[in-house]
Design a protein around this motif. Structure first.
Motif: not given
Length: 161
Positions: A42-51, A99-104, A124-135
Motif C-alpha cells: 500500500a505504500t508503493g512496493g516492497s517496503g523500501g520506499h513510501d512512494c 513492483e520490479q523489486a517485489l517481482r524479483e 515478510h507478510k507485508g511484502e507478500m501477496t496472495v498468489g505468490a509462488i513459493v518453491v
C-alpha cells in the motif's frame, strides 16, 4: 491479476493432465491470520520506499521553489500543473521500481525446507501477496488465504518438461 493467477493455479492443480507432476497433497498453514498481508504494498512496493509520501514531499519541494513568481494561488495554475506533472512522473518511476523489486523478491522465494519458508513468510507478510509462488525443496506452492482467514501454502501442479 494475481487473483486470476491463483485461480488458474488452483484449477491446474485440480484438473491436471497426464504430463503433470503430482503435487504434494499437503496444505501448510503459514499463519492463522492473514492480517498484514501485503501491507507494505500500500505504500508503493516492497517496503523500501513510501512512494506516496515521496510524492507529497515532491509537491511541497516544487511549490516551495516557485519564488519569486507566482506570488499568489490565483497566478499559480500553470506552476501547480508543472509540479503535478513532474511529481507524477517521479511517483510512476518509484512505483515501477517497487513492483520490479517485489517481482524479483518473489522469484527468489525458493527454500530448502518448509520450516524456513514459513518462518520467512511470517517475517515478510507485508511484502507478500496472495498468489505468490513459493518453491520448497523443488515443490511449488501458491500463497493463499483459506475460508477461515488463515494464510496457507497450497501445492501447485507443474507441467513436466
Amino acid at each position: 491479476m494475481k487473483l486470476i493467477a491463483l485461480i488458474t493455479a488452483v484449477a491446474m492443480a485440480c484438473v491436471g493432465c497426464a504430463h503433470a507432476q503430482r503435487p504434494e497433497s499437503r496444505i501448510y498453514v503459514v499463519s492463522k491470520s492473514a492480517e498484514g498481508l501485503g501491507a507494505a504494498l500500500a505504500t508503493g512496493g516492497s517496503g523500501g520506499h513510501d512512494c506516496q509520501q515521496e510524492h507529497v514531499e515532491c509537491m511541497q519541494r516544487c511549490w516551495d521553489n516557485r519564488y519569486p513568481w507566482p506570488y499568489s494561488e490565483e497566478q499559480s495554475g500553470w506552476y501547480h500543473e508543472r509540479c503535478i506533472k513532474t511529481c507524477r512522473e517521479q511517483f510512476a518511476e518509484c512505483d515501477k521500481e517497487q513492483e520490479q523489486a517485489l517481482r524479483e523478491k518473489e522469484k527468489k522465494l525458493n527454500f530448502s525446507s518448509m520450516d524456513r519458508a514459513i518462518e520467512w513468510i511470517n517475517g515478510h507478510k507485508g511484502e507478500m501477496t496472495v498468489g505468490a509462488i513459493v518453491v520448497v525443496a523443488g515443490v511449488t506452492f501458491a500463497l493463499a488465504v483459506n475460508p477461515l482467514g488463515w494464510l496457507v501454502l497450497v501445492p501447485v501442479a507443474v507441467a513436466a518438461s
